[in-house]
Write a protein that holds these residues in place. Structure first.
Motif, PDB file in Angstrom:
ATOM      1  N   PRO A 509       0.617  -1.425  -0.061  1.00  0.00           N
ATOM      2  CA  PRO A 509       0.123   0.004  -0.143  1.00  0.00           C
ATOM      3  C   PRO A 509       0.694   1.222   0.006  1.00  0.00           C
ATOM      4  CG  PRO A 509       0.051  -1.008   2.308  1.00  0.00           C
ATOM      5  CD  PRO A 509       0.776  -2.048   1.175  1.00  0.00           C
ATOM      6  N   GLY A 510       2.059   1.418   0.435  1.00  0.00           N
ATOM      7  CA  GLY A 510       2.993   2.305   0.403  1.00  0.00           C
ATOM      8  C   GLY A 510       2.841   3.219   1.778  1.00  0.00           C
ATOM      9  N   TYR A 511       3.563   4.317   2.036  1.00  0.00           N
ATOM     10  CA  TYR A 511       3.592   5.117   3.278  1.00  0.00           C
ATOM     11  C   TYR A 511       3.188   6.186   3.123  1.00  0.00           C
ATOM     12  CZ  TYR A 511       6.980   1.011   4.064  1.00  0.00           C
ATOM     13  OH  TYR A 511       7.471  -0.255   4.021  1.00  0.00           O
ATOM     14  N   ASN A 512       2.227   6.636   4.184  1.00  0.00           N
ATOM     15  CA  ASN A 512       1.914   8.062   4.316  1.00  0.00           C
ATOM     16  C   ASN A 512       2.905   9.138   4.893  1.00  0.00           C
ATOM     17  OD1 ASN A 512      -0.550   7.508   3.209  1.00  0.00           O
ATOM     18  ND2 ASN A 512      -1.236   6.841   5.176  1.00  0.00           N
ATOM     19  N   GLU A 513       2.585  10.259   4.769  1.00  0.00           N
ATOM     20  CA  GLU A 513       3.602  11.393   5.356  1.00  0.00           C
ATOM     21  C   GLU A 513       3.816  11.310   6.932  1.00  0.00           C
ATOM     22  OE1 GLU A 513       4.389  16.377   5.390  1.00  0.00           O
ATOM     23  OE2 GLU A 513       2.564  15.270   4.489  1.00  0.00           O
ATOM     24  N   GLU A 514       2.697  10.614   7.569  1.00  0.00           N
ATOM     25  CA  GLU A 514       2.768  10.629   9.086  1.00  0.00           C
ATOM     26  C   GLU A 514       3.872   9.631   9.328  1.00  0.00           C
ATOM     27  OE1 GLU A 514       0.041  10.737   7.138  1.00  0.00           O
ATOM     28  OE2 GLU A 514      -0.711  12.749   7.492  1.00  0.00           O
ATOM     29  N   TRP A 515       4.031   8.759   8.401  1.00  0.00           N
ATOM     30  CA  TRP A 515       4.856   7.741   9.094  1.00  0.00           C
ATOM     31  C   TRP A 515       6.468   8.443   9.177  1.00  0.00           C
ATOM     32  CZ3 TRP A 515       9.173   5.298   5.989  1.00  0.00           C
ATOM     33  CH2 TRP A 515       9.632   4.169   6.252  1.00  0.00           C
ATOM     34  N   LEU A 516       6.637   9.315   8.833  1.00  0.00           N
ATOM     35  CA  LEU A 516       8.006  10.224   8.856  1.00  0.00           C
ATOM     36  C   LEU A 516       7.921  11.054  10.030  1.00  0.00           C
ATOM     37  CD1 LEU A 516       9.164  10.693   5.198  1.00  0.00           C
ATOM     38  CD2 LEU A 516       9.788   8.916   6.673  1.00  0.00           C
ATOM     39  N   SER A 517       8.882  11.212  10.680  1.00  0.00           N
ATOM     40  CA  SER A 517       8.839  12.281  11.765  1.00  0.00           C
ATOM     41  C   SER A 517       9.266  13.699  11.212  1.00  0.00           C
ATOM     42  CB  SER A 517       9.882  12.336  12.903  1.00  0.00           C
ATOM     43  OG  SER A 517      11.262  11.911  12.356  1.00  0.00           O
ATOM     44  N   HIS A 518       8.893  14.741  11.929  1.00  0.00           N
ATOM     45  CA  HIS A 518       9.055  16.312  11.307  1.00  0.00           C
ATOM     46  C   HIS A 518       9.967  16.992  12.376  1.00  0.00           C
ATOM     47  CE1 HIS A 518       8.488  20.118   9.762  1.00  0.00           C
ATOM     48  NE2 HIS A 518       7.936  19.669   8.512  1.00  0.00           N
ATOM     49  N   ILE A 519      10.904  17.583  11.925  1.00  0.00           N
ATOM     50  CA  ILE A 519      11.838  18.145  12.884  1.00  0.00           C
ATOM     51  C   ILE A 519      11.179  19.708  12.935  1.00  0.00           C
ATOM     52  CG2 ILE A 519      14.144  19.032  13.315  1.00  0.00           C
ATOM     53  CD1 ILE A 519      15.401  16.882  12.198  1.00  0.00           C
ATOM     54  N   PRO A 520      10.645  20.246  14.115  1.00  0.00           N
ATOM     55  CA  PRO A 520       9.996  21.537  14.164  1.00  0.00           C
ATOM     56  C   PRO A 520      11.036  22.619  14.053  1.00  0.00           C
ATOM     57  CG  PRO A 520      10.025  20.555  16.475  1.00  0.00           C
ATOM     58  CD  PRO A 520      10.675  19.192  15.620  1.00  0.00           C
ATOM     59  N   LEU A 521      10.533  23.598  13.620  1.00  0.00           N
ATOM     60  CA  LEU A 521      11.234  24.799  13.582  1.00  0.00           C
ATOM     61  C   LEU A 521      11.477  25.379  15.111  1.00  0.00           C
ATOM     62  CD1 LEU A 521      10.329  26.751  10.217  1.00  0.00           C
ATOM     63  CD2 LEU A 521      12.615  25.796  10.930  1.00  0.00           C
ATOM     64  N   ASN A 522      12.627  26.104  15.195  1.00  0.00           N
ATOM     65  CA  ASN A 522      12.751  27.144  16.410  1.00  0.00           C
ATOM     66  C   ASN A 522      12.155  28.319  16.284  1.00  0.00           C
ATOM     67  OD1 ASN A 522      14.355  25.098  17.658  1.00  0.00           O
ATOM     68  ND2 ASN A 522      16.288  25.977  16.633  1.00  0.00           N
ATOM     69  N   THR A 523      11.045  28.299  17.109  1.00  0.00           N
ATOM     70  CA  THR A 523      10.231  29.779  16.866  1.00  0.00           C
ATOM     71  C   THR A 523      11.181  30.870  17.658  1.00  0.00           C
ATOM     72  OG1 THR A 523       8.973  29.313  18.896  1.00  0.00           O
ATOM     73  CG2 THR A 523       8.090  28.675  16.648  1.00  0.00           C
ATOM     74  N   GLY A 524      10.635  32.243  17.172  1.00  0.00           N
ATOM     75  CA  GLY A 524      11.419  33.197  18.183  1.00  0.00           C
ATOM     76  C   GLY A 524      11.901  34.392  17.006  1.00  0.00           C
ATOM     77  N   LYS A 525      12.885  35.175  17.339  1.00  0.00           N
ATOM     78  CA  LYS A 525      13.131  36.285  16.608  1.00  0.00           C
ATOM     79  C   LYS A 525      14.648  35.867  16.129  1.00  0.00           C
ATOM     80  CE  LYS A 525      10.099  39.610  18.859  1.00  0.00           C
ATOM     81  NZ  LYS A 525      10.208  40.848  19.530  1.00  0.00           N
ATOM     82  N   ASN A 526      15.054  36.398  15.112  1.00  0.00           N
ATOM     83  CA  ASN A 526      16.227  36.715  14.433  1.00  0.00           C
ATOM     84  C   ASN A 526      16.791  35.402  14.241  1.00  0.00           C
ATOM     85  OD1 ASN A 526      16.575  39.383  14.427  1.00  0.00           O
ATOM     86  ND2 ASN A 526      17.255  39.527  16.642  1.00  0.00           N
ATOM     87  N   VAL A 527      16.130  34.512  13.400  1.00  0.00           N
ATOM     88  CA  VAL A 527      16.368  33.082  12.876  1.00  0.00           C
ATOM     89  C   VAL A 527      16.663  32.793  11.508  1.00  0.00           C
ATOM     90  CG1 VAL A 527      15.540  30.705  12.920  1.00  0.00           C
ATOM     91  CG2 VAL A 527      14.710  32.193  14.980  1.00  0.00           C
TER      92      VAL A 527
END
Length: 692
Positions: A509-527
Motif C-alpha cells: 500500500p505504500g507509506y503516508n507522510e505521517e510515517w516520517l517524523s518532522h523536525i519542528p522549527l525553532n520559533t522566536g526572533k532573528n532566526v
C-alpha cells in the motif's frame, strides 16, 4: 386399370428437423445452454477495433478459466475504470479498454497485486507476460500486436486545468549545500602544527561528523555515542563505579581513600582491595605477585614498601591488534568507520585505568581561557564525564569540533566545556583505533542504523580479520571484517543489509507522510533559515530549513540518488494520493509525496525535502523504500505582513531577495497551534515591495 402401391421408402418425417441446425439446442439438466452462440459479426467490426485500439489503452486478458468472465472483469477492475470491453471467441481473449493511461496504470497495479487471479498483457506496450498465452489460443486468430507508437511511459500533454492543487510555476534547481571539511591540508602543513604532531598519519584529514541530528534532538535515543558512565571493570568480577562515587559525594581524587578506594601500589589502577594488616592496596593477584616478597618483609611492621624501578605502572602497547584477535567497539564515526580496541585482559585493565586517571585528575584541571589551536589535546567535559580530546575545528567559538581520543566519537562543544590537559595525561596511551568495514558503503546515518549502533556496547566482543595489503593510506584506515564471536554474525554484512534499500512490491500500500517524523522549527526572533523553494510565492508561501539541517538534506540525496539509478527496477509507478514516493526532478531523484492524480499520467508531486510541487510523469516515479525513514527537515511558512495578492513584479522582486539556496534572517517565526503551521515575518520584504 390396375393401381400400383405408393413408394414410402424415402418417407422420414424427422429428417427436416434433424438436419435443421437452427433446431439444435444443447442444454444440461438445469436448463443452461452449453454452447455459447456467436453474435452475428458487424460489417465494420474490424474498423471499429482498429479505431478503439488506436484511441484507448487496453489490457488483453486470456480466458484461462471459466471464472474469467465479462462480469468478473467488470467487478475486478471497477465499472468506472473501464471504457469498453470486448471478447474475441476464436482467440478466447478479452480486450479491456480504458479511457486514459492513468486508468490503465491503476488497472495494471490491480493485476500485479493478484497475479494468481488473472494474467494479461498491456496494449501499446510489449511485456514479458505475452508469453503466458498458449500457442493453441493463438492459432486461428493472431493476438493483436501492441502499437509501438504508444507505451505506458508515453508522455502525453500535462493537464493543468483539471488540477485542484497549485503547482510550482518555476523550475528552480534544488539547492546543494555542503558542510566544509573539519580539517584541511593547511592544518597539517602550517608551521608548528599541533595536528601534524599529534596525528602523524593524517587520520583526521577525512574525519566526518555524522550525528548532527542527535545534537538537535531529531531522534529520541536512550544512549549516546559514549557509555553512560566511566566504570572501572576488572575480569575478577569487581565493578567499581568511581565516577558515581565522586559525583554523589562531591569529592576529589585525593579523598577517595576515605570511601575505601585507592590506587594499586603496583599498576596505579583504582581499587578497593587492601591487605587486611597493612592496608596496602593492590588490584589483583598479578600485581600482588610482583611485590609479594617485599610485602612479606614489611607487612604489619608499619614500614613503607620500597619498590625498585622494575616494579611500577605497566601499560600494554597501543595500536591495532593482530588479525584474528578479539576486539571491542568503543564508538562509531561513520556507517563504515568504527573505533576498536583489544579485548585482551591486560588492555582492558590498562584502558579503564587511563579513563579513570583522566577523569580523576581532570576534576582539578583549570579551564581553557583562550580559544584552543587545531590539533591541541584538551580535556572535554561531557555531562560530568571528562575524557581526552583533540581539537579539530575552531572556526566558530560556539561550535568547536573535537574527537574524544579514548572513545573515537566526534563531538561539538563550546569553550566553557574544555579544560587544560597536562603533559602527563596527554602522554598516557590511547587504545582505540579507527578501522573501515570492508564492503560497507558510507551512507546517511538514519534511524535504522542508529538503533543497531547503540545496541553494540563495549561488552560485545568481535573477531577482527584483515590483510595488511588492504590498508587505505589516503585515509589512514585499515580495512577489516568484524564478526561477533557469540552468535557468529558478521557486522559488515549486517550493516550492509540494513543500509541497502529494497524496492517494495507494487502490491504494497505504500507509506503516508505521517510515517516520517518532522523536525519542528525553532520559533522566536532573528532566526537564520536557508531557502529551499520560492516557487509558491503567489500563494504567500515559502519553504525553508535551518542552516545546520540543510547540510543533512544534501547528504541524504546521495543515498536516494543511488536507489533511483541502481536499485529501483520498475519502469513506471503511479502512487496513490497522500503516499510517499521517489521522484525525479531535473535529473535527480528526490523524496516526494503524491498530492493529486488527474488521469493524465502526471501526478502532482510535492518534493518534501525542498517544497516545490511539480507534475511528474509516472515513468519518473518509483516506490518508496521502508529504509528511507529519514525525518522531514523542511517546513512550509506563510509570509505575513504582505499584500493578499502579489503582482508579478512584486513576486519577481521577492524571488530575487529570497533566492533558492540563500540564507535569510527572519525577524520572527510564529507557530500557530490551531492551524498547525508556521508564519514568518521578514521586515526587509516591506522595503522591497515599496520600490518603484
Amino acid at each position: 386399370m390396375g393401381t400400383f402401391p405408393e413408394d414410402w421408402s424415402g418417407f422420414n418425417p424427422m429428417a427436416e428437423d434433424f438436419y435443421n441446425e437452427a433446431q439444435n439446442k444443447y442444454i444440461n439438466e438445469c436448463g443452461q445452454n452449453l454452447i455459447e452462440e456467436a453474435p452475428a459479426p458487424l460489417k465494420d467490426e474490424k474498423e471499429k477495433r482498429a479505431i478503439k485500439q488506436a484511441k484507448y489503452p487496453y489490457l488483453v486478458v486470456p480466458k484461462s478459466s471459466s471464472s474469467v468472465t465479462e462480469r468478473m472483469l467488470i467487478n475486478f477492475f471497477g465499472h468506472a475504470l473501464i471504457q469498453d470491453l470486448e471478447f474475441r471467441r476464436v482467440s478466447r481473449v478479452y480486450f479491456v479498454y480504458f479511457p486514459n493511461i492513468g486508468s490503465l496504470e491503476a488497472a495494471r497495479l490491480k493485476v500485479e497485486r493478484f497475479p494468481n487471479l488473472i494474467k494479461c498483457i498491456t496494449g501499446r506496450h510489449q511485456t514479458e507476460h505475452a508469453s503466458s498465452i498458449p500457442e493453441s489460443q493463438k492459432a486461428n486468430e493472431p493476438m493483436p500486436k501492441p502499437d509501438p507508437a504508444f507505451t505506458v511511459t508515453e508522455r502525453t500533454p500535462v493537464n493543468l486545468d483539471s488540477r485542484n492543487i497549485t503547482v510550482s510555476y518555476g523550475r528552480n534547481k534544488h539547492p546543494d549545500i555542503r558542510r566544509p571539511p573539519l580539517v584541511t591540508k593547511k592544518d597539517y602543513t602550517a608551521k608548528g602544527s599541533l595536528l601534524a604532531k599529534n596525528d602523524p598519519i593524517q587520520r583526521y584529514l577525512n574525519v566526518k561528523y555524522e550525528f548532527a541530528l542527535e545534537r538537535y534532538n531529531a531522534y529520541k535515543v536512550k544512549d549516546e555515542t559514549k557509555i553512560s558512565e566511566v566504570v572501572l571493570h576488572f575480569r575478577s568480577g569487581r565493578t567499581i563505579p568511581v565516577s558515581a562515587i565522586a559525583a554523589d559525594h562531591g569529592v576529589k581524587a585525593g579523598n577517595l581513600l576515605e570511601y575505601g578506594v585507592s590506587k594499586c601500589i603496583v599498576c596505579q589502577n583504582w581499587t578497593d582491595t587492601f591487605c587486611k594488616l597493612c592496608k596496602m592496596p593492590f588490584c589483583n593477584a598479578s600485581c600482588f605477585a610482583d611485590v609479594a616478597d617485599k610485602h612479606k618483609e614489611t607487612c604489619g611492621k608499619e614500614e613503607l614498601l620500597e619498590l625498585d624501578e622494575k616494579v611500577g605502572r605497566k601499560f600494554p602497547k597501543p595500536g591495532l591488534p593482530p588479525s584474528g584477535s578479539k576486539v571491542r567497539i568503543t564508538a562509531f564515526e561513520q556507517t563504515n568507520v568504527v573505533y576498536v580496541r583489544s579485548a585482551d585482559i591486560k588492555v582492558d585493565i590498562a584502558y579503564f585505568s587511563v579513563l579513570t586517571e583522566v577523569m580523576m585528575k581532570g576534576k582539578t584541571a583549570p579551564k581553557l581561557q583562550n580559544k584552543p589551536d587545531c590539533g591541541q589535546i584538551v580535556l572535554y567535559d561531557f555531562e560530568t564525564r571528562i575524557s581526552r580530546a583533540i581539537v579539530l575545528n575552531v572556526d566558530d567559538p560556539k561550535d568547536i569540533y573535537v574527537v574524544c581520543i579514548d572513545f573515537g566519537s566526534v563531538e561539538v562543544t563550546q569553550l566553557e566545556n574544555l579544560y587544560e590537559c597536562s603533559p602527563y595525561l596527554a602522554g598516557l596511551p590511547c587504545y582505540p583505533v579507527a578501522v573501515q568495514l570492508r564492503g560497507v558503503p558510507r551512507r546517511f546515518v538514519g534511524p535504522n542504523i542508529r538503533e543497531i549502533m547503540y545496541k553494540l556496547d563495549q561488552e560485545m566482543v568481535f573477531d577482527i580479520k584483515y590483510s595488511k595489503r588492504e590498508y587505505d593510506f589516503s585515509k589512514g584506515l585499515q580495512i577489516v571484517v568484524l564478526t561477533e564471536i557469540d552468535i557468529n554474525i558478521s557486522l559488515n554484512r549486517l550493516f550492509k543489509t540494513i543500509m541497502t534499500p529494497v524496492e517494495p512490491d507494487l502490491s504494497e500500500p505504500g507509506y503516508n507522510e505521517e510515517w516520517l517524523s518532522h523536525i519542528p522549527l525553532n520559533t522566536g526572533k532573528n532566526v537564520d533559515l536557508v531557502v529551499t523553494d520560492n516557487t509558491l510565492l503567489s500563494c504567500n508561501l515559502i519553504y525553508c530549513t535551518p542552516t545546520f539541517l540543510a547540510f543533512e538534506v544534501t547528504k541524504m540525496q546521495r543515498d536516494i540518488q543511488e536507489y533511483g539509478e541502481k536499485i529501483a527496477k520498475c519502469e513506471a509507478y503511479a502512487p496513490q494520493k497522500s503516499t510517499l514516493c521517489i521522484a525525479k526532478y531535473e535529473g535527480k531523484w528526490c523524496r516526494g509525496l503524491c498530492l493529486e492524480m488527474v488521469g493524465d499520467g502526471y501526478p502532482s508531486i510535492l518534493f518534501i525535502d525542498y517544497g516545490n510541487i511539480v507534475p511528474t510523469h509516472v515513468s519518473d516515479i518509483r516506490p518508496y523504500p521502508p529504509q528511507f525513514n529519514y525525518p522531514i527537515m523542511t517546513t512550509e511558512l506563510d509570509l505575513i505582513d504582505l499584500p493578499g495578492k502579489l503582482t508579478d513584479e512584486q513576486i519577481k522582486r521577492i524571488e530575487q531577495f529570497l533566492a533558492v539556496g540563500t540564507t535569510v534572517n527572519c525577524n520572527e517565526i510564529i507557530y500557530n497551534k490551531d492551524d498547525n503551521n508556521y508564519s514568518v515575518r521578514i521586515d526587509e520584504l516591506q522595503a522591497i515591495l515599496n520600490l518603484h
